[in-house]
Each structure stands twice: as C-alpha cells, then as structure tokens.
Write an enzyme that holds these catalytic residues in place. Sequence first.
Site, short mmCIF file in Angstrom:
data_model
loop_
_atom_site.label_atom_id
_atom_site.label_comp_id
_atom_site.label_asym_id
_atom_site.label_seq_id
_atom_site.Cartn_x
_atom_site.Cartn_y
_atom_site.Cartn_z
N LYS A 130 0.81 -1.23 0.00
CA LYS A 130 0.00 0.00 0.00
C LYS A 130 0.84 1.27 0.00
O LYS A 130 0.41 2.30 -0.51
CB LYS A 130 -0.95 -0.01 1.19
CG LYS A 130 -2.11 -0.98 0.99
CD LYS A 130 -3.24 -0.70 1.95
CE LYS A 130 -4.46 -1.51 1.62
NZ LYS A 130 -4.30 -2.94 1.98
N GLU A 154 -9.85 6.96 3.64
CA GLU A 154 -10.75 6.02 4.31
C GLU A 154 -9.93 4.79 4.63
O GLU A 154 -8.92 4.51 3.99
CB GLU A 154 -11.90 5.64 3.37
CG GLU A 154 -11.61 4.49 2.38
CD GLU A 154 -10.53 4.79 1.34
OE1 GLU A 154 -10.31 5.96 1.03
OE2 GLU A 154 -9.91 3.83 0.85
N SER A 186 1.53 -9.89 -0.92
CA SER A 186 1.20 -8.46 -0.79
C SER A 186 1.58 -7.87 0.56
O SER A 186 1.81 -6.67 0.66
CB SER A 186 -0.30 -8.26 -1.04
OG SER A 186 -1.07 -9.11 -0.19
#
Length: 393
Positions: free
Chosen positions: A90, A112, A378
């Site tokens: 991310k 968010e 990930s």
Amino acid sequence: MQKYAIDERGYYGEFGGAFIPEILHKCVTDLKEAYLRIMESDRFQQDFEKLLRDYVGRPSPLYHSKQLSERYGCKIYLKREDLNHTGAHKINNTIGQILIAREMGKTRIIAETGAGQHGVATATVCALMQMPCTVYMGKTDVERQEVNVKKMEMLGATVVPVISGNMTLKDATNEAIRDWCAHPGDTHYIIGSTIGPDPYPDMVARLQSVISREIKEQLLREEGRDYPDYLFACVGGGSNAAGTIYHYLNDERVRIVLAEAGGKGIDSGESAATIHLGSAGIIHGCRTLLMQTEDGQITEPYSISAGLDYPGIGPIHAYLSSMKRAQVLAVNDDEALKAAFDLTRNEGIIPALESAHALAALDKVIFSPGDIAVLTLSGRGDKDLETYFNVPM
Ligand SMILES: *Cc1c(COP(=O)(O)O)cnc(C)c1O
C-alpha cells in the site's frame, strides 16, 4: 497498452467512469488533467524513485521458493511486497499520491480505511511530508483494529470513527467523500486501491506498476526471459494485483490468476467474492461489479481477511474477468489459513491473510514442468497474528 488500457472516457469496457456529486466535479477533473503530466515529469519520477528505494526499501526481492516449487512441480517465485516499509504494497500508492497532491498545491490529506492498513500507509507519508491527515474509519473497525488506530494517532493523524450504517469501510468511504465535498480546494483524498472515480483506478494501477516493472528485470536476470507463465495475486479492491499484472496485460503468454475472498463459501451468504457474486452497479464513484441485493442495496461482505472484505472490485478487474484475460478464483477462509501456516512452517515467512488467498490459489491450477509462476506476497502477517493464534495447531 492498448487493448486492456483505460479509454479516454475513463472506462475499461463498460466499467469505470466517474459518478460523483457535482461539487467534486472540479476536483476530479483537475486531478484527471494533472496526474499523467505530473507522473511523467522528471521531478516526480526522481522523488518517487528515491523514496521507493531509500524509504520503502525497493526493489522488493523476487524470492525463489524451493518448497512451493517442489510441491507444485514447477518454478515458483514470491514477489516480496511484505518486506516494504509498513509491511505491504500500500505504501507504493500513498507515496505516489502524496507527491501528486503536493505538486497540485494541496495542503491537507484525507483517507478512508477498513482494517487500518491503508490508514497507516497514508498517516506514514503524511508524517514524512508534514501534511495534516484525517482518516475515516468505521466505529466497528476502530474497535477491532486497535493497534492500527494507535499507530495512525502516533503518526499524527486524526482518526474519525464513523457511526453511520454498519460502521465499516463503506460508511467510512461515504464520510471521506462528504469531507472532500466540504473542502474541495485544499484537500486531496488518497484512495487506497484501484477503485473510486476516474482517474483513481488508473492512477493507483500506474503507481503500483513498479511491482511488475521490477518482476520483469528480476526474471530476466534469474531466468533469461522477462515474463512468467503465470502471475498470481489476491484481490480486494485490486491494487496489488493491478501492479503485478500491469506490464504484462498485453502479453498473452502470461496467464493471470486472481484470488478473491470466498469467505465461508460463495454460497454460504458469508462471502466477499465480488466477481463470482456481484452484478454491475455504482460504488465509490465508479461503475463496476458489486455485491448487492435485487433492489440495489450493497450487501455486507465477509472474509476472515479484513483487506479483502470489500463489496466492490476495481473496474479493471471486472473488465479483465469479463474479457477472460484474468481467471478469478474464490478462495475460502480455511484454504487461506492452511496456506498461511504452510508457508510459515516451510519457508519461515508469515504472510498476510490476504496474500495467503493467493497462495491457496496455487492448489487450484495444474502446472506443467518448466512453468514459471510469480506470486505477489502483498503483505506480512504481523497484523493477523490474533487470527492465527485462534487456529488450532
Ligand atoms: C489492503 C491489502 C490487500 C487488498 O488490497 P488490494 O487493493 O486488492 O491490493 C491485500 N493484501 C494486503 C497485505 C493488504 O494490506
């Protein structure tokens, strides 16, 4: 990049577009006009590359897993996004977006978050760039994810618990959009995945595409060819998957396998398998597949993995699946848990539960000897320890 690229209207086939309140029209149009020019500028490229290298720790290694290779009778590599700063892919996106926001003269960041991973990645880059940061998070999630809330606060962000609806991600997103409508001039909204109104899905895919750019270089060095036979990734909103496949979309030699969260089974009523269960509709400002009732109410998704627990899917993946360019498999909670424990015991790597869904998908594909597969890990499993502790060993 022709066939599967976004078109000039901001659509992948019938999916995508920008469905937003009138008041955000200028914000979104400004971003659409600026993002490619900024991303192609020397200044952005130098700053982005340098931060990815020195701050995030890129390139992330491409690790040849002997254990998985032996088990599946082919060669399996893990793309180690779990080794990035803050523990997942991310951060690639949040670094890129804050640089774009700075270039556009924005002085305030909102985001968010569901499980808190994107909130932490956003609060991190806001601390780095000394920008004020407000993160909207459903109250239910605030209570479930105490460590991430504390991290965001320690990083200087304001975490706002949202008490509307089910008090989860969808409600947090609505609240973030409401904030953006109130402060369209000075605020940039950092969306955490390949979702949202055009140009977000394309912008996030491009920022994450560093993953496949590195895979190409690394495979060429290791294997003498820059493409694998298979790519595997998990999909929540679809950003790690988009980054993994970006530079291979038009290379039909490369088969794409995506794992979405089956939860307790796609027919159980407790699932987050959007491609299997969804129908076309509008969520978070774009047209895509989403889980909804017959009269269009969004259904609450379920997965053991908080990062895959999302009722929509990036429009690019809805499109790739409809075009049969990507094969999308539903992986259930128990299959993901088993894969997580297997990797931990056999390779000494504790994966994120999301990534474990991609690992479990290996079981559902029949490989030929000589095949090369690359699977994006990930994130790391530290955030999932509590779930892992509750599994009888
Ligand atoms: C958030 C998250 C995901 C899901 O998000 P995508 O946008 O689909 O990549 C997957 N893995 C990890 C570790 C995450 O934190």
